[in-house]
Design a protein around this motif. Structure first.
Motif, mmCIF file in Angstrom:
data_model
loop_
_atom_site.group_PDB
_atom_site.id
_atom_site.type_symbol
_atom_site.label_atom_id
_atom_site.label_comp_id
_atom_site.label_asym_id
_atom_site.label_seq_id
_atom_site.Cartn_x
_atom_site.Cartn_y
_atom_site.Cartn_z
ATOM 1 N N ILE A 1 -3.229 -8.040 12.292
ATOM 2 C CA ILE A 1 -2.169 -7.728 11.316
ATOM 3 C C ILE A 1 -2.576 -8.195 9.917
ATOM 4 C CG2 ILE A 1 0.203 -8.241 10.651
ATOM 5 C CD1 ILE A 1 0.864 -8.404 13.663
ATOM 6 N N LEU A 2 -3.118 -9.418 9.833
ATOM 7 C CA LEU A 2 -3.541 -9.948 8.531
ATOM 8 C C LEU A 2 -4.648 -9.101 7.917
ATOM 9 C CD1 LEU A 2 -3.502 -13.789 9.241
ATOM 10 C CD2 LEU A 2 -1.875 -12.469 7.872
ATOM 11 N N MET A 3 -5.596 -8.655 8.740
ATOM 12 C CA MET A 3 -6.688 -7.816 8.224
ATOM 13 C C MET A 3 -6.153 -6.476 7.725
ATOM 14 S SD MET A 3 -9.779 -8.538 10.941
ATOM 15 C CE MET A 3 -10.829 -7.334 10.133
ATOM 16 N N ALA A 4 -5.189 -5.894 8.450
ATOM 17 C CA ALA A 4 -4.609 -4.612 8.021
ATOM 18 C C ALA A 4 -3.878 -4.773 6.697
ATOM 19 C CB ALA A 4 -3.657 -4.078 9.091
ATOM 20 N N ALA B 1 -3.708 -4.239 0.763
ATOM 21 C CA ALA B 1 -3.644 -4.875 -0.560
ATOM 22 C C ALA B 1 -4.870 -4.529 -1.392
ATOM 23 C CB ALA B 1 -3.511 -6.394 -0.394
ATOM 24 N N MET B 2 -6.054 -4.507 -0.744
ATOM 25 C CA MET B 2 -7.290 -4.167 -1.475
ATOM 26 C C MET B 2 -7.254 -2.730 -1.957
ATOM 27 S SD MET B 2 -10.161 -6.090 0.870
ATOM 28 C CE MET B 2 -11.512 -5.408 -0.096
ATOM 29 N N GLU B 3 -6.723 -1.814 -1.095
ATOM 30 C CA GLU B 3 -6.630 -0.404 -1.503
ATOM 31 C C GLU B 3 -5.653 -0.237 -2.669
ATOM 32 O OE1 GLU B 3 -7.537 1.667 2.868
ATOM 33 O OE2 GLU B 3 -5.526 1.624 2.056
ATOM 34 N N LYS B 4 -4.515 -0.951 -2.619
ATOM 35 C CA LYS B 4 -3.565 -0.880 -3.723
ATOM 36 C C LYS B 4 -4.178 -1.416 -5.004
ATOM 37 C CE LYS B 4 0.722 -1.188 -1.032
ATOM 38 N NZ LYS B 4 1.936 -2.010 -0.754
ATOM 39 N N GLN B 5 -4.910 -2.534 -4.896
ATOM 40 C CA GLN B 5 -5.545 -3.121 -6.079
ATOM 41 C C GLN B 5 -6.596 -2.187 -6.659
ATOM 42 O OE1 GLN B 5 -4.623 -5.928 -7.593
ATOM 43 N NE2 GLN B 5 -6.105 -5.541 -9.189
ATOM 44 N N GLN B 6 -7.359 -1.513 -5.765
ATOM 45 C CA GLN B 6 -8.387 -0.567 -6.228
ATOM 46 C C GLN B 6 -7.750 0.600 -6.977
ATOM 47 O OE1 GLN B 6 -10.866 0.944 -3.109
ATOM 48 N NE2 GLN B 6 -12.151 2.124 -4.469
ATOM 49 N N LYS B 7 -6.629 1.141 -6.403
ATOM 50 C CA LYS B 7 -5.931 2.236 -7.081
ATOM 51 C C LYS B 7 -5.372 1.770 -8.422
ATOM 52 C CE LYS B 7 -4.613 4.767 -2.902
ATOM 53 N NZ LYS B 7 -3.502 5.235 -2.052
ATOM 54 N N LYS B 8 -4.859 0.536 -8.464
ATOM 55 C CA LYS B 8 -4.327 0.001 -9.705
ATOM 56 C C LYS B 8 -5.425 -0.149 -10.750
ATOM 57 C CE LYS B 8 -1.778 -3.975 -11.529
ATOM 58 N NZ LYS B 8 -1.177 -5.281 -11.197
ATOM 59 N N ASP B 9 -6.605 -0.676 -10.320
ATOM 60 C CA ASP B 9 -7.738 -0.829 -11.245
ATOM 61 C C ASP B 9 -8.202 0.516 -11.774
ATOM 62 O OD1 ASP B 9 -9.253 -3.568 -9.368
ATOM 63 O OD2 ASP B 9 -7.615 -3.521 -10.828
#
Length: 201
Positions: A38-41, A46-54
């Motif tokens: 669950i933590l890895m998912a 979160a990483m995908e959201k941050q990448q889209k935000k960047d």
């Protein structure tokens, strides 16, 4: 005989305790593995959201700042032709009517002619013609480029082999042209050069 039964009972109890402990350990391991999944998912999301935000921030940073064109104020006295400051390519299109710019435009000295044959808020097609001072040499070029905002950046090679670049700005019904030669053709007696407001022919 009683001691043997007692020993057997102790061994059974010991095995039960060991099995119980193993079962508890397996349950804990299963729960830890599930929690880690669950933590890895969540971390991946979160990483995908941050990448889209960047990526969105980088796209916004690449958009040039829009400088609005001040409106001209009418006065009772004749107004001289203003000097227009070249406007950078604008990505947010202001309201301008393409039909206001169709047709033939000339420079103040009459040497440069720009004939706009097609114009939308996205593309422009025009013919550039220029003569020398004596009117004995002519260079021509047909140009088709995209429009961004109220300006069109372009580069072209004319009929004599000169290489030029510049832009047109559509400003409240006025056409501003800035075109300079980057590389002159050998033996060419005229080359593209204009900087100012064009006059409707």
């Amino acid at each position: 005989m009683s001691e043997t039964k007692h020993n057997r009972r102790n061994r059974r109890d010991r095995k039960k305790r060991i099995l119980t402990r193993l079962l508890i350990v397996l349950i804990i391991i299963f729960l830890l593995v599930g929690l880690a999944g669950i933590l890895m998912a969540r971390q991946k999301q979160a990483m995908e959201k941050q990448q889209k935000k960047d990526e969105a921030i980088a796209a916004l940073a690449s958009i040039p700042t829009v400088t609005p064109t001040p409106a001209a104020t009418p006065t009772p006295t004749p107004t001289p032709i203003p000097t227009v400051t070249p406007t950078p390519v604008i990505t947010r299109a202001p309201a301008f009517n393409p039909e206001d710019y169709m047709g033939v435009w000339k420079s103040e000295n009459g040497k440069v002619t720009i004939q706009i044959t097609e114009l939308t808020e996205k593309t422009i097609t025009f013919t550039y013609t220029q003569t020398n001072k004596k009117g004995t040499a002519v260079c021509e070029a047909n140009v088709k480029k995209s429009v961004a905002g109220n300006a069109a950046n372009f580069s072209f090679k004319d009929s004599l082999g000169n290489k030029a670049k510049g832009f047109l700005t559509f400003d409240n019904g006025r056409l501003y042209a800035y075109i300079k030669t980057r590389k002159k053709a050998e033996g060419a007696k005229v080359h593209p050069s204009v900087d100012g407001i064009m006059i409707r022919n």
